[in-house]
Design an enzyme around this catalytic site. Structure first.
Site, PDB file in Angstrom:
ATOM      1  N   CYS A  74       0.829  -1.217   0.000  1.00 54.47           N
ATOM      2  CA  CYS A  74       0.000   0.000   0.000  1.00 54.47           C
ATOM      3  C   CYS A  74       0.862   1.266   0.000  1.00 54.47           C
ATOM      4  O   CYS A  74       1.720   1.427   0.876  1.00 54.47           O
ATOM      5  CB  CYS A  74      -0.903  -0.009   1.233  1.00 54.47           C
ATOM      6  SG  CYS A  74      -1.885   1.493   1.350  1.00 54.47           S
ATOM      7  N   CYS A  80      -0.667   6.356   6.896  1.00 51.45           N
ATOM      8  CA  CYS A  80      -1.986   5.926   7.380  1.00 51.45           C
ATOM      9  C   CYS A  80      -1.816   5.121   8.662  1.00 51.45           C
ATOM     10  O   CYS A  80      -0.925   4.305   8.771  1.00 51.45           O
ATOM     11  CB  CYS A  80      -2.644   5.075   6.287  1.00 51.45           C
ATOM     12  SG  CYS A  80      -4.100   4.200   6.839  1.00 51.45           S
ATOM     13  N   CYS A 161      -7.766   1.019  -0.640  1.00 50.49           N
ATOM     14  CA  CYS A 161      -7.287   0.445   0.618  1.00 50.49           C
ATOM     15  C   CYS A 161      -7.137  -1.055   0.410  1.00 50.49           C
ATOM     16  O   CYS A 161      -8.071  -1.713  -0.035  1.00 50.49           O
ATOM     17  CB  CYS A 161      -8.280   0.740   1.741  1.00 50.49           C
ATOM     18  SG  CYS A 161      -7.993  -0.258   3.201  1.00 50.49           S
ATOM     19  N   GLU A 335     -27.898  -8.865  24.275  1.00 49.74           N
ATOM     20  CA  GLU A 335     -27.221  -7.841  23.480  1.00 49.74           C
ATOM     21  C   GLU A 335     -27.781  -6.463  23.850  1.00 49.74           C
ATOM     22  O   GLU A 335     -28.995  -6.312  24.009  1.00 49.74           O
ATOM     23  CB  GLU A 335     -27.448  -8.166  21.988  1.00 49.74           C
ATOM     24  CG  GLU A 335     -27.210  -7.056  21.012  1.00 49.74           C
ATOM     25  CD  GLU A 335     -25.779  -6.536  20.984  1.00 49.74           C
ATOM     26  OE1 GLU A 335     -24.834  -7.330  21.001  1.00 49.74           O
ATOM     27  OE2 GLU A 335     -25.630  -5.303  20.961  1.00 49.74           O
ATOM     28  N   ASP A 383     -18.687 -13.073  24.014  1.00 55.98           N
ATOM     29  CA  ASP A 383     -17.914 -12.414  22.945  1.00 55.98           C
ATOM     30  C   ASP A 383     -18.019 -10.901  23.136  1.00 55.98           C
ATOM     31  O   ASP A 383     -18.669 -10.212  22.344  1.00 55.98           O
ATOM     32  CB  ASP A 383     -18.506 -12.864  21.589  1.00 55.98           C
ATOM     33  CG  ASP A 383     -17.744 -12.296  20.411  1.00 55.98           C
ATOM     34  OD1 ASP A 383     -16.634 -11.761  20.605  1.00 55.98           O
ATOM     35  OD2 ASP A 383     -18.267 -12.386  19.282  1.00 55.98           O
ATOM     36  N   CYS A 410     -11.420  -9.919  21.081  1.00 53.56           N
ATOM     37  CA  CYS A 410     -10.548  -9.234  20.115  1.00 53.56           C
ATOM     38  C   CYS A 410      -9.499  -8.409  20.857  1.00 53.56           C
ATOM     39  O   CYS A 410      -8.857  -7.559  20.252  1.00 53.56           O
ATOM     40  CB  CYS A 410     -11.378  -8.359  19.165  1.00 53.56           C
ATOM     41  SG  CYS A 410     -12.360  -7.138  20.031  1.00 53.56           S
TER      42      CYS A 410
END
Ligand code: SAH
Length: 455
Positions: A74, A80, A161, A335, A383, A410
């Site tokens: 890239c 970036c 991108c 949720e 999660d 994550c």
């Protein structure tokens, strides 16, 4: 005595790359972090910031490059803030991420990090993202969409991108053309004047449909019909065009109000053989190829026999609930985003998953309440977002009938923090696996299974 001084140059050899993507070197035993490095780089660096226990440096010259260095594909890579590992061989990136999960589990979680058996990477680690959000600004007198430079709000115009779906190129060009033709203004973060704030694009990989959301500070968008006709002309895959209004001076990606300018309210995608309707405000995993691997890993770890009651905490639009529903007797999903719960309920109908129910609200309130009302789950899949779960939710699980927990995360640091809590409150870690959902960035996903320590 701190052995380095701001603005002075030093020689440094990079020993490793940390989990946030910075090279780590030591100068007279003092830790120096240098961005955009690879293991074994021999460098001349300039010190740019000095703290009590560490400093930050910048590469002035690469004297001997690391064998893991690669030319980033890239052209925007250096400025970036998005892909901070793109200069490193992909196999080595996977090793760095696997180590970051292992290190977090042992340093913060207090368990043997070698429990993480492997990391599953991508065969083709480019153009994997189904969702992109592009801020807008005036750069050199022109309206430009792009990304912010690292740690700043300086816009780097980006026409292409390499990690996002290629649909973003024609969409960006068309919205720019529309703004130029209509003299539509760009929102200014300092003065809070102007209209367009950012462009949100999401593509359903399986059905192929695309939603384009123009986020604006007000509803006075000039000639909306022109925007719609230009977008429809530029790209046949667009199935939904939405004007989103965010009048508040915050950094939220989308405001609360959506005005459908054209097309469908939802786009569709599929995961693990099931169909999903996805509303603009609902979370949907950004890398569907790796998500299937992640979900299959979580289901395998759950060791389901068909009779279990499953609690899916932080259930989004119900993707884990519905995938697991085929292997259990009953699922409850929890949720906080109400629209996502409506999507989940509709998705359960769409896929004839009659054993799934969804509740809207904060997990920390609903999980303890469900338990006190007599719901006795056998397995929980959790999660949470990057900040991890919280003690109310984890405590409720610890004192519940749950025999097995699969924790998907994550963020290795908050994963390790929560695993520590669960390990100290009756659970033992059984298996752990990392999945690379975000190639070329330092982000990584992991799944850890825990069972009752005495079973
Ligand atoms: N399991 C889903 C979503 C994971 S992302 C999937 O794989 O797609 C995390 C989800 O947690 C988001 O949908 C977010 O809206 C939700 N969330 C964040 N904080 C929450 C809370 N306190 N209680 C319940 N849900 C929450």
């Amino acid at each position: 005595m701190i052995p380095v001084e701001k603005n002075k140059e030093y020689y440094a050899e990079i020993e490793s790359v940390s989990n946030d993507g910075n090279g780590v070197a030591h100068i007279d035993g003092f830790t120096v972090f240098v961005p955009m490095c690879a293991d074994g780089d021999k460098l001349k660096i300039k010190i740019v910031k000095v703290k009590d226990t560490y400093a930050f440096g910048r590469i002035e010259e690469i004297i001997t490059p690391s064998p893991y260095r690669r030319e980033p594909i890239c052209p925007h890579y250096k400025r970036c803030g998005g892909c901070n590992l793109m200069h490193i061989d992909y196999g080595k990136q996977l090793e760095i991420k696997l180590n970051s999960v292992k290190n977090a589990l042992s340093r913060i979680g207090g368990i043997d990090g070698n429990i993480v058996s492997d990391i599953i990477g991508m065969e083709n680690p480019y153009h994997y993202r189904n969702k992109m959000v592009f801020p807008v600004d005036i750069v050199a007198g022109k309206t430009e969409f792009g990304f912010y430079a690292n740690r700043s709000h300086d816009l780097i115009p980006v026409d292409k991108c390499f990690i996002s779906h290629e649909i973003s190129v024609p969409v960006i060009n068309t919205v720019k053309k529309y703004m130029d033709l209509t003299n539509t203004s760009v929102y200014n973060e300092k003065t809070h004047k102007g209209t367009v704030r950012r462009l949100f694009i999401r593509k359903g990989f399986s059905a192929g449909d695309v939603t384009v959301i123009l986020c604006c500070a007000n509803e006075c968008l000039i000639d909306k019909d022109l925007l719609v006709s230009l977008l429809k002309e530029s790209c046949a895959e667009i199935s939904s065009i939405v004007l989103n209004i965010n009048k508040k001076p915050d950094n939220l990606v989308l405001g609360k109000k959506n005005i459908l300018l054209w097309g469908k309210e939802h786009i569709e995608d599929s995961l693990c053989g099931l169909r999903y309707k996805i509303s603009p405000h609902s979370f949907f995993q950004v890398n569907p190829i790796q998500t299937e691997i992640l979900y299959n890993t979580a289901i395998q770890m759950s060791d389901l026999s068909g009779t279990e009651k499953l609690l899916d905490i932080y259930s989004g639009i119900g993707t884990i609930s519905l995938t697991a529903s085929r292997f259990v007797s009953e699922v409850i999903g929890i949720e906080v985003v109400e629209q996502a719960v409506l999507d989940a309920t509709e998705n359960a109908k769409l896929n004839k998953a009659n054993n799934c129910r969804f509740f809207a609200g904060k997990a920390e309130n609903i999980v303890p309440r469900l338990m006190s009302e007599g719901f006795c789950p056998d397995v929980a899949i959790i999660d949470p977002p990057r900040k991890g779960s919280d003690e109310n939710t984890l405590r409720a699980l610890a004192y519940s009938s749950v025999k097995k927990i699969i924790y998907i995360s994550c963020n290795p640091s908050t994963l390790a923090r929560d695993i520590k809590y669960l390990s100290q409150n009756g659970f033992a870690v059984q298996k752990a696996m990392a999945v690379d959902m975000f190639p070329h960035t330092s982000h990584v996903e992991a799944a850890v299974s825990l069972c009752r320590a005495n079973t």
